[in-house]
Motif scaffolding. Structure first.
Motif, PDB file in Angstrom:
ATOM      1  N   HIS A   1      -0.582  -1.055  45.319  1.00  0.00           N
ATOM      2  CA  HIS A   1      -1.356  -0.086  44.550  1.00  0.00           C
ATOM      3  C   HIS A   1      -0.763   0.033  43.159  1.00  0.00           C
ATOM      4  CE1 HIS A   1      -3.687   2.159  47.806  1.00  0.00           C
ATOM      5  NE2 HIS A   1      -2.993   1.269  48.463  1.00  0.00           N
TER       6      HIS A   1
ATOM      7  N   TYR B   1      -0.929   2.757  39.872  1.00  0.00           N
ATOM      8  CA  TYR B   1      -1.345   4.013  39.265  1.00  0.00           C
ATOM      9  C   TYR B   1      -0.798   4.024  37.849  1.00  0.00           C
ATOM     10  CZ  TYR B   1      -2.933   6.180  43.626  1.00  0.00           C
ATOM     11  OH  TYR B   1      -3.627   6.484  44.783  1.00  0.00           O
TER      12      TYR B   1
ATOM     13  N   GLN C   1       0.055   6.857  34.440  1.00  0.00           N
ATOM     14  CA  GLN C   1       0.164   8.254  34.028  1.00  0.00           C
ATOM     15  C   GLN C   1       0.150   8.307  32.512  1.00  0.00           C
ATOM     16  OE1 GLN C   1       3.581  10.412  35.540  1.00  0.00           O
ATOM     17  NE2 GLN C   1       2.573  12.377  35.226  1.00  0.00           N
TER      18      GLN C   1
ATOM     19  N   GLN D   1      -0.531  14.078  31.475  1.00  0.00           N
ATOM     20  CA  GLN D   1      -1.549  14.095  32.521  1.00  0.00           C
ATOM     21  C   GLN D   1      -0.928  13.727  33.861  1.00  0.00           C
ATOM     22  OE1 GLN D   1      -5.255  12.127  31.789  1.00  0.00           O
ATOM     23  NE2 GLN D   1      -5.172  12.454  29.584  1.00  0.00           N
ATOM     24  N   GLY D   2      -1.687  13.978  34.938  1.00  0.00           N
ATOM     25  CA  GLY D   2      -1.260  13.516  36.246  1.00  0.00           C
ATOM     26  C   GLY D   2      -1.539  12.032  36.400  1.00  0.00           C
ATOM     27  N   PRO D   3      -0.896  11.379  37.354  1.00  0.00           N
ATOM     28  CA  PRO D   3      -1.180   9.957  37.580  1.00  0.00           C
ATOM     29  C   PRO D   3      -2.638   9.741  37.954  1.00  0.00           C
ATOM     30  CG  PRO D   3       0.837  10.617  38.700  1.00  0.00           C
ATOM     31  CD  PRO D   3       0.197  11.867  38.203  1.00  0.00           C
TER      32      PRO D   3
ATOM     33  N   TYR E   1      -5.310   6.635  39.687  1.00  0.00           N
ATOM     34  CA  TYR E   1      -5.433   5.363  40.388  1.00  0.00           C
ATOM     35  C   TYR E   1      -5.995   4.295  39.449  1.00  0.00           C
ATOM     36  CZ  TYR E   1      -7.697   1.921  43.435  1.00  0.00           C
ATOM     37  OH  TYR E   1      -8.132   0.766  44.019  1.00  0.00           O
TER      38      TYR E   1
ATOM     39  N   HIS F   1      -5.971  -1.552  43.636  1.00  0.00           N
ATOM     40  CA  HIS F   1      -5.099  -1.933  44.732  1.00  0.00           C
ATOM     41  C   HIS F   1      -5.611  -3.239  45.347  1.00  0.00           C
ATOM     42  CE1 HIS F   1      -8.255  -0.127  47.271  1.00  0.00           C
ATOM     43  NE2 HIS F   1      -7.758  -0.863  48.244  1.00  0.00           N
TER      44      HIS F   1
ATOM     45  N   TYR G   1       2.722   2.463  37.322  1.00  0.00           N
ATOM     46  CA  TYR G   1       3.514   2.425  38.552  1.00  0.00           C
ATOM     47  C   TYR G   1       2.917   1.439  39.546  1.00  0.00           C
ATOM     48  CZ  TYR G   1       5.472   6.938  36.969  1.00  0.00           C
ATOM     49  OH  TYR G   1       6.072   7.936  36.260  1.00  0.00           O
TER      50      TYR G   1
ATOM     51  N   TYR H   1       1.267   8.811  54.489  1.00  0.00           N
ATOM     52  CA  TYR H   1       0.213   8.862  53.482  1.00  0.00           C
ATOM     53  C   TYR H   1       0.720   9.059  52.057  1.00  0.00           C
ATOM     54  CZ  TYR H   1      -2.605   9.429  57.644  1.00  0.00           C
ATOM     55  OH  TYR H   1      -3.188   9.251  58.863  1.00  0.00           O
ATOM     56  N   GLN H   2       1.995   9.365  51.912  1.00  0.00           N
ATOM     57  CA  GLN H   2       2.435   9.721  50.564  1.00  0.00           C
ATOM     58  C   GLN H   2       2.655   8.487  49.712  1.00  0.00           C
ATOM     59  OE1 GLN H   2       4.312  10.097  53.314  1.00  0.00           O
ATOM     60  NE2 GLN H   2       6.496  10.083  52.867  1.00  0.00           N
ATOM     61  N   LEU H   3       2.650   8.703  48.401  1.00  0.00           N
ATOM     62  CA  LEU H   3       2.987   7.668  47.432  1.00  0.00           C
ATOM     63  C   LEU H   3       4.461   7.810  47.074  1.00  0.00           C
ATOM     64  CD1 LEU H   3      -0.062   7.984  45.012  1.00  0.00           C
ATOM     65  CD2 LEU H   3       0.358   6.142  46.640  1.00  0.00           C
TER      66      LEU H   3
ATOM     67  N   PHE I   1       6.796   6.738  44.266  1.00  0.00           N
ATOM     68  CA  PHE I   1       6.771   6.175  42.921  1.00  0.00           C
ATOM     69  C   PHE I   1       8.133   5.586  42.574  1.00  0.00           C
ATOM     70  CE2 PHE I   1       2.792   7.685  41.024  1.00  0.00           C
ATOM     71  CZ  PHE I   1       2.395   8.640  41.943  1.00  0.00           C
ATOM     72  N   GLY I   2       8.123   4.388  41.985  1.00  0.00           N
ATOM     73  CA  GLY I   2       9.324   3.829  41.367  1.00  0.00           C
ATOM     74  C   GLY I   2       9.384   4.305  39.925  1.00  0.00           C
ATOM     75  N   LYS I   3      10.221   3.637  39.136  1.00  0.00           N
ATOM     76  CA  LYS I   3      10.427   4.090  37.756  1.00  0.00           C
ATOM     77  C   LYS I   3       9.259   3.743  36.847  1.00  0.00           C
ATOM     78  CE  LYS I   3      15.420   3.905  38.163  1.00  0.00           C
ATOM     79  NZ  LYS I   3      16.672   3.283  37.728  1.00  0.00           N
TER      80      LYS I   3
ATOM     81  N   TYR J   1      -1.418  17.211  48.583  1.00  0.00           N
ATOM     82  CA  TYR J   1      -0.008  16.921  48.333  1.00  0.00           C
ATOM     83  C   TYR J   1       0.512  17.788  47.188  1.00  0.00           C
ATOM     84  CZ  TYR J   1      -1.664  12.514  50.450  1.00  0.00           C
ATOM     85  OH  TYR J   1      -2.237  11.573  51.261  1.00  0.00           O
TER      86      TYR J   1
ATOM     87  N   TYR K   1       3.681  17.298  44.429  1.00  0.00           N
ATOM     88  CA  TYR K   1       4.737  16.474  43.881  1.00  0.00           C
ATOM     89  C   TYR K   1       5.449  17.265  42.793  1.00  0.00           C
ATOM     90  CZ  TYR K   1       2.519  12.231  45.863  1.00  0.00           C
ATOM     91  OH  TYR K   1       1.989  11.279  46.697  1.00  0.00           O
TER      92      TYR K   1
ATOM     93  N   LEU L   1       2.731  18.686  40.349  1.00  0.00           N
ATOM     94  CA  LEU L   1       1.463  17.983  40.464  1.00  0.00           C
ATOM     95  C   LEU L   1       0.875  18.168  41.852  1.00  0.00           C
ATOM     96  CD1 LEU L   1       2.714  14.695  38.829  1.00  0.00           C
ATOM     97  CD2 LEU L   1       0.894  16.093  37.878  1.00  0.00           C
TER      98      LEU L   1
ATOM     99  N   ASP M   1      -6.510   5.198  50.848  1.00  0.00           N
ATOM    100  CA  ASP M   1      -5.992   6.534  50.565  1.00  0.00           C
ATOM    101  C   ASP M   1      -5.683   6.696  49.090  1.00  0.00           C
ATOM    102  OD1 ASP M   1      -3.135   8.590  51.372  1.00  0.00           O
ATOM    103  OD2 ASP M   1      -5.224   9.137  51.032  1.00  0.00           O
TER     104      ASP M   1
ATOM    105  N   GLN N   1      -5.243   8.458  45.883  1.00  0.00           N
ATOM    106  CA  GLN N   1      -4.938   9.856  45.627  1.00  0.00           C
ATOM    107  C   GLN N   1      -5.446  10.252  44.249  1.00  0.00           C
ATOM    108  OE1 GLN N   1      -0.962  11.126  46.553  1.00  0.00           O
ATOM    109  NE2 GLN N   1      -0.984  10.051  48.504  1.00  0.00           N
TER     110      GLN N   1
ATOM    111  N   PHE O   1      -5.058  13.060  41.339  1.00  0.00           N
ATOM    112  CA  PHE O   1      -4.077  14.023  40.873  1.00  0.00           C
ATOM    113  C   PHE O   1      -4.697  15.020  39.905  1.00  0.00           C
ATOM    114  CE2 PHE O   1       0.135  12.568  42.249  1.00  0.00           C
ATOM    115  CZ  PHE O   1      -0.184  11.331  42.763  1.00  0.00           C
ATOM    116  N   GLY O   2      -4.194  16.246  39.972  1.00  0.00           N
ATOM    117  CA  GLY O   2      -4.516  17.219  38.954  1.00  0.00           C
ATOM    118  C   GLY O   2      -3.636  17.014  37.728  1.00  0.00           C
TER     119      GLY O   2
END
Lengths: 111, 114
Positions: free
Chosen positions: A34, A36, A38, A42-44, A46, A49, A87, A97-99, A101-103, B33, B35, B90, B101, B103, B105-106
């Motif tokens: 996947h 993403y 940012q 703002q938020g990340p 998508y 993928h 990312y 289900y969580q993501l 994130f790397g650097k 979620y 974060y 977040l 899935d 996601q 984000f706000g």
């Protein structure tokens, strides 16, 4: 989740293609790749993928190596709005289900 | 509507205050979620709710208390925070699909603890 490695930063000229690499040598056969991004303040969001085959959508293309140990996100014509942190994330098909994130890679676009 | 909304956008609070962050989505997603993102760092997962039940708590201190009143709302109650808790919080939602899935984000709540 398996680990990914990305360059810390990259630069691109506006309206040029950008290739953002990601190494994931420990990827398992059921991990999806996947991406993403940012944008500042703002938020990340998508991007794209894929699993094995190359993928295209309106935002970008994803090229996946035959051995799946690396992948490349391709922005066909960078715009100033594409300046963001990108990312690369591996997601197990049947995992949690969580993501994770790397650097990420900070992409700067030069006008 | 693919939007996740978060309120407030900014919050400044003292270490003795109690405040709440709110998140809302109307995409019918059954996973939500929280974060936490420190400056110049990637987001780190705090909590996952699936079907309004807490399914993952990533060892978050008890001064952070999540709540999912219904499938569209997610709250994060804050109490007795420390200055090091200052960060961007977040919220995200997703469909619990096995293969994608994606996601959503706000924009986040930027929290400053004095």
């Amino acid at each position: 989740d398996a680990k990914t490695t990305q360059p810390n930063s990259m630069e691109s000229n506006e309206e040029e293609p950008v290739h953002l690499p990601c190494n994931h040598s420990t990827i398992s056969g059921t991990d999806y790749i996947h991406w993403y991004r940012q944008l500042p303040s703002q938020g990340p969001e998508y991007v794209i993928h894929g699993l094995t085959s190359n993928v295209n959508n309106r935002m970008a293309s994803l090229a996946i190596a035959e051995d799946r140990k690396s992948s490349t996100l391709i922005l066909h014509r960078a715009t100033l709005r594409d300046a963001a942190v990108y990312y690369c994330i591996l997601r197990a098909v049947a995992g949690s289900y969580q993501l994770t994130f790397g650097k990420g890679t900070k992409l700067s676009v030069i006008p | 509507d693919t939007e996740v909304t978060q309120t407030p956008k900014h919050l400044v609070m003292g270490m003795t205050n109690k405040k709440s962050l709110k998140c809302e989505q109307h995409m019918g997603h059954r996973a939500m979620y929280w974060y936490k993102q420190k400056a110049k760092k990637p987001p780190e997962l705090m909590f996952v709710y699936s079907y309004e039940k807490l399914s993952i708590n990533e060892s978050v201190p008890s001064r952070f208390s999540p709540e999912c009143p219904n499938s569209s709302l997610l709250n994060l109650h804050l109490h007795a925070l420390q200055p090091e808790d200052s960060a961007l919080y977040l919220c995200a939602s997703g469909m619990l699909g096995l293969y994608t899935d994606t996601q959503y984000f706000g924009p986040g709540t930027r929290l400053t603890v004095l």
